[in-house]
Design a protein around this motif. Structure first.
Motif, PDB file in Angstrom:
ATOM      1  N   THR A  25      52.336  42.115  44.295  1.00  0.00           N
ATOM      2  CA  THR A  25      51.817  41.956  45.655  1.00  0.00           C
ATOM      3  C   THR A  25      50.611  42.864  45.885  1.00  0.00           C
ATOM      4  N   CYS A  26      50.701  44.111  45.406  1.00  0.00           N
ATOM      5  CA  CYS A  26      49.586  45.057  45.576  1.00  0.00           C
ATOM      6  C   CYS A  26      48.331  44.549  44.874  1.00  0.00           C
ATOM      7  N   ASN A  27      48.488  44.014  43.681  1.00  0.00           N
ATOM      8  CA  ASN A  27      47.319  43.552  42.935  1.00  0.00           C
ATOM      9  C   ASN A  27      46.773  42.240  43.485  1.00  0.00           C
ATOM     10  N   THR A  28      47.660  41.380  43.986  1.00  0.00           N
ATOM     11  CA  THR A  28      47.182  40.168  44.661  1.00  0.00           C
ATOM     12  C   THR A  28      46.363  40.535  45.884  1.00  0.00           C
ATOM     13  N   GLU A  29      46.857  41.503  46.638  1.00  0.00           N
ATOM     14  CA  GLU A  29      46.138  41.950  47.833  1.00  0.00           C
ATOM     15  C   GLU A  29      44.843  42.675  47.447  1.00  0.00           C
ATOM     16  N   ALA A  30      44.860  43.414  46.358  1.00  0.00           N
ATOM     17  CA  ALA A  30      43.645  44.088  45.885  1.00  0.00           C
ATOM     18  C   ALA A  30      42.573  43.063  45.519  1.00  0.00           C
ATOM     19  N   ASN A  31      42.977  41.943  44.924  1.00  0.00           N
ATOM     20  CA  ASN A  31      42.006  40.885  44.602  1.00  0.00           C
ATOM     21  C   ASN A  31      41.416  40.285  45.877  1.00  0.00           C
ATOM     22  N   ARG A  32      42.258  40.114  46.901  1.00  0.00           N
ATOM     23  CA  ARG A  32      41.730  39.605  48.175  1.00  0.00           C
ATOM     24  C   ARG A  32      40.742  40.595  48.781  1.00  0.00           C
ATOM     25  N   GLY A  35      37.450  40.518  47.048  1.00  0.00           N
ATOM     26  CA  GLY A  35      36.629  39.385  47.469  1.00  0.00           C
ATOM     27  C   GLY A  35      35.952  39.632  48.804  1.00  0.00           C
ATOM     28  N   VAL A  36      36.676  40.242  49.747  1.00  0.00           N
ATOM     29  CA  VAL A  36      36.096  40.564  51.053  1.00  0.00           C
ATOM     30  C   VAL A  36      34.971  41.579  50.889  1.00  0.00           C
ATOM     31  N   ALA A  37      35.209  42.602  50.061  1.00  0.00           N
ATOM     32  CA  ALA A  37      34.190  43.627  49.823  1.00  0.00           C
ATOM     33  C   ALA A  37      32.942  43.026  49.202  1.00  0.00           C
ATOM     34  N   PHE A  38      33.131  42.098  48.261  1.00  0.00           N
ATOM     35  CA  PHE A  38      31.986  41.466  47.598  1.00  0.00           C
ATOM     36  C   PHE A  38      31.197  40.604  48.577  1.00  0.00           C
ATOM     37  N   ALA A  39      31.913  39.922  49.458  1.00  0.00           N
ATOM     38  CA  ALA A  39      31.246  39.035  50.415  1.00  0.00           C
ATOM     39  C   ALA A  39      30.428  39.811  51.439  1.00  0.00           C
ATOM     40  N   HIS A  40      30.799  41.060  51.717  1.00  0.00           N
ATOM     41  CA  HIS A  40      30.111  41.859  52.732  1.00  0.00           C
ATOM     42  C   HIS A  40      29.270  42.978  52.116  1.00  0.00           C
ATOM     43  N   ARG A  57      38.156  46.074  57.832  1.00  0.00           N
ATOM     44  CA  ARG A  57      38.166  44.610  57.677  1.00  0.00           C
ATOM     45  C   ARG A  57      39.495  44.081  57.127  1.00  0.00           C
ATOM     46  N   VAL A  58      40.170  44.870  56.305  1.00  0.00           N
ATOM     47  CA  VAL A  58      41.277  44.302  55.516  1.00  0.00           C
ATOM     48  C   VAL A  58      42.624  44.969  55.764  1.00  0.00           C
ATOM     49  N   TYR A  59      42.662  46.102  56.444  1.00  0.00           N
ATOM     50  CA  TYR A  59      43.894  46.891  56.502  1.00  0.00           C
ATOM     51  C   TYR A  59      45.046  46.148  57.167  1.00  0.00           C
ATOM     52  N   ALA A  60      44.809  45.530  58.309  1.00  0.00           N
ATOM     53  CA  ALA A  60      45.898  44.898  59.069  1.00  0.00           C
ATOM     54  C   ALA A  60      46.591  43.818  58.249  1.00  0.00           C
ATOM     55  N   GLU A  61      45.816  42.964  57.606  1.00  0.00           N
ATOM     56  CA  GLU A  61      46.413  41.893  56.810  1.00  0.00           C
ATOM     57  C   GLU A  61      47.130  42.442  55.581  1.00  0.00           C
ATOM     58  N   ALA A  62      46.552  43.490  54.967  1.00  0.00           N
ATOM     59  CA  ALA A  62      47.194  44.085  53.797  1.00  0.00           C
ATOM     60  C   ALA A  62      48.542  44.689  54.160  1.00  0.00           C
ATOM     61  N   LYS A  63      48.599  45.385  55.283  1.00  0.00           N
ATOM     62  CA  LYS A  63      49.857  45.994  55.719  1.00  0.00           C
ATOM     63  C   LYS A  63      50.902  44.932  56.005  1.00  0.00           C
ATOM     64  N   GLY A  64      50.467  43.773  56.495  1.00  0.00           N
ATOM     65  CA  GLY A  64      51.397  42.706  56.843  1.00  0.00           C
ATOM     66  C   GLY A  64      52.039  42.006  55.663  1.00  0.00           C
ATOM     67  N   THR A  65      51.577  42.276  54.459  1.00  0.00           N
ATOM     68  CA  THR A  65      52.181  41.634  53.279  1.00  0.00           C
ATOM     69  C   THR A  65      53.516  42.253  52.899  1.00  0.00           C
ATOM     70  N   GLY A  66      53.874  43.392  53.534  1.00  0.00           N
ATOM     71  CA  GLY A  66      55.135  44.048  53.210  1.00  0.00           C
ATOM     72  C   GLY A  66      54.990  45.294  52.373  1.00  0.00           C
ATOM     73  N   ILE A  67      53.780  45.603  51.928  1.00  0.00           N
ATOM     74  CA  ILE A  67      53.607  46.802  51.086  1.00  0.00           C
ATOM     75  C   ILE A  67      53.537  48.070  51.938  1.00  0.00           C
ATOM     76  N   LEU A 104      27.933  42.615  38.242  1.00  0.00           N
ATOM     77  CA  LEU A 104      27.529  42.721  39.647  1.00  0.00           C
ATOM     78  C   LEU A 104      27.559  41.387  40.382  1.00  0.00           C
ATOM     79  N   GLY A 105      27.681  40.286  39.631  1.00  0.00           N
ATOM     80  CA  GLY A 105      27.581  38.966  40.241  1.00  0.00           C
ATOM     81  C   GLY A 105      28.893  38.341  40.644  1.00  0.00           C
ATOM     82  N   LYS A 106      29.988  39.078  40.519  1.00  0.00           N
ATOM     83  CA  LYS A 106      31.282  38.528  40.910  1.00  0.00           C
ATOM     84  C   LYS A 106      32.208  39.660  41.350  1.00  0.00           C
ATOM     85  N   PRO A 107      33.254  39.356  42.126  1.00  0.00           N
ATOM     86  CA  PRO A 107      34.188  40.408  42.554  1.00  0.00           C
ATOM     87  C   PRO A 107      34.975  40.964  41.369  1.00  0.00           C
TER      88      PRO A 107
END
Length: 386
Positions: A25-32, A35-40, A57-67, A104-107
């Motif tokens: 779960t932590c690594n799935t969320e880290a990948n998300r 992606g957000v960091a790369f997009a911004h 940008r990402v804390y609330a959703e990450a906390k909601g995954t249960g971790i 540098l061209g991908k997350p």
């Protein structure tokens, strides 16, 4: 001085499932988050925004995954640190051209079993019982056993400080704990041990000691044949076997490098001497090598050997100095006559000026020792650290 002690976890079935789910779960969320960091990232600089801004940008959703809140913040920090490493590698030239553009061209991407940091608020140690308590997606799991050597346990007991990383390797779960080992005061050396690093002999000292010769060469050839056979099959099972063999070869290389470094540092500490090493940075670009030599260099971590010598020497208070590697195997240590013909073969040195002869690797190590003495004298005379 920071080091890492790795212990193997021995959980029951329920604890193993909870730890594996948490890590995934932590690594799935880290990948998300990656992606957000790369997009911004910055439109002009191309750099990822700072950790605090990314967390917003990402804390609330990450906390909601249960971790939980703490693991969510550690996941954000892990992602930002990963981008920092990539950016530093590009700036330093470690990644260039197409490789730099690709990085540098991908997350950044984390595999499901990649290391996830835990601090003391979400992971605690009971060293007497040899257990840990870990915050997981199903709550706090206590009494998870771990196995390690007596030496590692003593190291944890005396010096553990900071985060511990949970990771999966080969179907097993491990914890890598950070330890802060005190550094001994560097003493004034009475002389130096010169160390020549090479392809056939990994290290040769000015005392005439060779480390790893024919046995290592046979091991390398056997590993190369096994890799070629597996690569030719190109099946899924062969690729899996190839990855296992690669990890096995890396472990063997680290073990050998540790043994060599330990013997060299012990000899220096016992005799009150320092250690002089060749500065081999950029050696692949400076020298012309045959195809077989390029393969040997690429499949052995020579830089790792220098790192092992360096940190073991700091713990023992032994000074280490890097010197210019040019012509160390072509210069006579007696009359200083330098030419390529002095080295008659890979193993033999014979000076065309004064006739001094001997093993080429030992002659090179003696030259490294002499340069180490000179460099130390210059540094001490100028007041600069060696």
């Amino acid at each position: 001085m920071k080091q890492v002690v790795v212990v193997k976890l021995v959980p029951d079935a329920g604890s193993r499932a909870a730890l594996a789910e948490t890590l995934s779960t932590c690594n799935t969320e880290a990948n998300r988050i990656a992606g957000v960091a790369f997009a911004h990232r910055g439109a002009v600089t191309g750099r990822v925004e700072r950790e605090y801004a990314l967390r917003g940008r990402v804390y609330a959703e990450a906390k909601g995954t249960g971790i939980g809140s703490q693991l969510a913040q550690l996941a954000v920090k892990k992602v930002r640190d990963a981008y920092t490493v990539v950016e530093a590698q590009v700036r330093s030239g470690m990644l260039r051209g197409a490789r730099a553009a690709k990085a540098l061209g991908k997350p950044v991407v984390f595999r499901s079993g990649a290391a996830q940091p835990f601090d003391d608020r979400c992971l605690s140690w009971n060293l007497d019982a040899r257990t840990v308590s870990v915050r997981t997606v199903v709550g706090r799991v206590r009494g998870i056993g771990f196995a390690c050597s007596k030496r590692d346990l003593a190291m944890l007991r005396a010096h553990r400080k900071g985060e511990s990383d949970l990771f999966e390797r080969g179907g097993e779960l491990y914890l890598a704990a950070t330890v802060e080992v005190p550094v001994a005061e560097e003493r004034e050396p009475v002389d130096f041990i010169g160390v020549d690093r090479g392809i056939v002999n990994l290290a040769t000292t000015s005392d005439g000691v060779n480390f790893q010769g024919q046995d290592l060469e046979r091991y390398r050839r056997r590993m190369a044949r096994a890799r070629a056979e597996l690569q030719a099959k190109a099946t899924k099972a062969a690729k899996k076997k190839l990855a296992q063999r690669s990890r096995r070869e890396s472990r063997h290389a680290a073990h050998v490098n540790h043994k060599i470094a330990k013997e060299i540092v012990s000899a220096a500490e016992r005799t009150g001497r320092g250690i002089a090493l060749e500065d081999l940075e950029g050696i692949r670009e400076r020298v012309r090598l045959t195809r077989s030599q390029r393969g040997r260099i690429s499949h052995w971590p020579f830089y790792q050997l220098a790192q092992h010598i360096g940190y073991k020497a700091r713990r023992a208070g032994v000074p280490v100095i890097a010197v210019d590697a040019r012509h160390t195997s072509q210069m006579c240590p007696l009359c200083h006559h330098t030419e390529r013909a002095n080295r008659r073969s890979r193993d033999e040195f014979c000076c065309r000026g004064c006739g001094l002869a001997g093993p080429a690797d030992v002659i090179a190590a003696v030259n490294v020792r002499r340069r180490g003495r000179m460099a130390w004298a210059v540094c001490q005379g100028s007041g600069r650290p060696a």
